[in-house]
Design an enzyme around this catalytic site. Sequence first.
Site, PDB file in Angstrom:
ATOM      1  N   GLU B  65       0.813  -1.217   0.000  1.00 56.43           N
ATOM      2  CA  GLU B  65       0.000   0.000   0.000  1.00 56.43           C
ATOM      3  C   GLU B  65       0.845   1.265   0.000  1.00 56.43           C
ATOM      4  O   GLU B  65       0.497   2.272  -0.631  1.00 56.43           O
ATOM      5  CB  GLU B  65      -0.953   0.020   1.197  1.00 56.43           C
ATOM      6  N   HIS B 134     -10.835  -4.656   9.667  1.00 56.72           N
ATOM      7  CA  HIS B 134     -11.442  -4.517   8.335  1.00 56.72           C
ATOM      8  C   HIS B 134     -12.772  -3.763   8.406  1.00 56.72           C
ATOM      9  O   HIS B 134     -13.666  -4.019   7.607  1.00 56.72           O
ATOM     10  CB  HIS B 134     -11.723  -5.890   7.718  1.00 56.72           C
TER      11      HIS B 134
END
Lengths: 320, 333
Positions: B65, B134
Site C-alpha cells: 500500500e 477490516h
Amino acid sequence: MIELPEKILLRMYYKMNQARFFEEKVDDLFTKGLVHGTTHLSIGQEATGVASCMALEKGDLVSLTHRGHSQAIGFGLDVNLMMAEILGKANGYCKGKGGSMHIADVRNGNLGANGVVGGGFNLSCGAALTQKYKKTGKVVLCFAGDGATNEGSFHESLNLASIWKLPIVFLIENNLYGMSTPVAKHMNIENISDRSASYDMPGLTIDGNDPLEVYNILLKALRYARAGRGPVLIEAKTYRYSGHSKSDAQDYRTREEVEEWQKRDPILKMKNYLKDNKVFTDKQILTMEEEAKDSIENALEFAMESPEPEITAVLDDVYA
Amino acid sequence: MNNNEIQNMTYREAIRLGMIEEMQRDDNVIFMGEDIGVYGGAFGLSQGMLEEFGEERILDTPISEAAIVGTAVGAATTGLRPICEIMFMDFVTFAMDALVNQGAKMRYMFGGQTQVPMVLRLPAGSGTGAAAQHSQSLEAWLCHVPGLKVVTPSTPAQAKGLIKAAIRDNNPVCFIEHKLLYSTEGEVPLDEDFIVEIEKTMTERPGKDVTIVTYGTLLPKAMEAAAFLAEEGIEVEILNPITLYPMDMKPIVDSVIKTGRVIVAHEAAKTGGLGGEIVARIAESEAFDYLNAPMIRLAGLDVPIPYNKELEAAVIPQKSDFIRAVYRLLDHE
Ligand SMILES: Cc1ncc(C[n+]2csc(CCOP(=O)(O)OP(=O)(O)O)c2C)c(N)n1
Ligand SMILES: [Mg+2]
C-alpha cells in the site's frame, strides 16, 4: 527420510486431519450462512500449518496469518474454543470479538492470527527481542504468505532480525497466489527464499506439501535460531484448494491446476508414508481419522451450546 | 456527449461507471490497486475494466500500500491522474506517509509549484462481520490533514457524480465508500458531464422540527427514522455533507436556524470524530443563538469493531437511536 518417533507422527497425522475437518466444517457453516463475516481456508496447506508447529518446543511462540486455522491447530489450540470464536461466542478464544481472522491465545504463545497482511513480521521481531532480552531460549515462528513479502514490513523485519540476531524463523507459505495475483506477477524472482541473501541469513525453499520435510527443516531452523545465530527464512511451496475467501470466483486459475495439486495432497502423502513404512496399520489410521472427525463434530456442538457474549461486554477490554 | 437518460443502478456500478467515463475521457487517468485486474477488485468495483483499458492503465499491484500511494503521488506530480484502490480503508495506515507527508503538502511546501491530482478510493465501515482490522471509519484522520479533500457519497447518483469530480480535481481526494452501500440502488444520470461538485452538502429530506446531519451508511438509517417520525407528525430535516472536507456548512447552519435542534451522527468513534467538528462549527455560527436544546452527537462507541454480530451492531447508531435522540431534543424545555 529421517525416522521420527511414532508419537510425533501420530500427532502430526491426527492434527492435519483435524485441521482439514475443521475447515470443511467452517466452510459448510459459512456456505449455509450460519456465520457472518468471511473466512480464509487453508485446505491443502495442512503440512505447512501443522507439521511446522510440531517442531516447536514448549514455550516457543507463533504469529499466524489470516489463513491461520491449520497453524492454530498445529500449535495446539483447542478446536472447541476456536469453533466457539468463529461462532462469536463468549467463551471463544477472543470472547467473540475476533472471529476467524483473529484467533489468538497470547498467554500460551500464540500471538494471534492477523487480518493485516504482513502485520506479523514486526510483531515477531518484538516477541523475539523479548526472548533474547530475557534469555528464555525460546524462538518465534512467524507465518506469512507469499504476497505478504511485498510489504515493506517484511524487508524491514528481516533486516532488523538479522542485525540483532533475533531468534525468529520466518515461514512463508507460498501458495502461489496473493489473492488472485500469481507470484510471477507480484515478484520477479522464482524463490522467495532468495530474499534472505539481502539480509545475510539462511534461506531455504522446501516442498510445503511434504509434512516430514517441513518438520525436519523446521527442526533445523529452530535449532539454528535457538542457538543465537539469528533468523532463518524458509519458503514452503504449497497450494490452497479453496477460493481466497468466502467470495472468490477463481477466474485467475484453472480447475486442472487445482486438481493437479490435489494429487499432491499433504494429508494423503503422509497417509501413504505411514502405510508404506508400516508405521501404523490401516485400522489405526482409520481410527485416527475418525477421532479427528469426531473432535470437530464435538467442537461444533460445544460452540453451538456456548453462550453469546453479554451486550455490555462490548465496552470491556479496550484498556488494560 | 449529452445524454438525458437516467438509469437505475447500484452504488457499486455507479462508481465503476464514473471511473470508466473519466478513463475514456482522459488518457492520463490510470488505476492502481491490489487485485483490480482479473479479479475485478475485492468488491467488484473494477469488473471488466482490465478488458476495456488494458494492463497499462489498470495496474495490478503487489500487496504494497505504501508503494501504491507513494507511486500515485509521484505520478500525479508529473502529469498522470492516478486512481488508487486501497482494498480496505483500514490499510490506509500503510500509506499515510505518502499521503500525509508527501501528497497533501507538496503543493504548499513547494510554494505552489506543483499539484497532486489523485484519488484514493477507500472502502470503509462496519456491518460485515469482518472485525476490528477490516471495519474502520477513519475519515476524521484524513480531514485533519490540510491539503487533502475528503468525500463520501451515500447514493449511487452522488457516487457517480463525486468520483468524476474527484478524478477531475487537481488535488489529492480521499473517496470514502461504504461497503454496506455497494448493493444499494438508485437513479443515476448517464450524462457524461454529470458531476456532483466537491464541497457541497445535500439536503436529503426537508423538515422543520429537528435537523439531522449525517453521512455514509447512517443516512439510510436516519431516513428510516425520519419516515417513522413523520407518521407521528414530526418533520425531520436531513443534511448529508458528502464532502467532509472542505465542508459546505451553510445549509447546515441555515437548517439549525430553522429547527433550533440538531443531531450530528456518524459511524466513526465519537471521540475525535467529525461530529465534534461539525457541532463546534454550529456553535461558532449565528445558529448558536437559535438552539433550543443542547446539540446531540450520535456516534460509534469508542471501541474497536467487534466480530460478534450483536456486539458489532451495538457499537453503531441504529434507527432507534435516531428516534430516541429526536424525542430527547423535542422534550427539552
Ligand atoms: C495490509 C493488507 N493489505 C491487503 C489486505 C487484503 N488481503 C487479505 S489476504 C490478501 C492476500 C494475501 O496473500 P498472501 O500473503 O500470499 O497470503 P494467502 O492469502 O495466499 O494465504 C490480501 C490482499 C490485507 N488484509 N492487509
Ligand atoms: Mg499466497
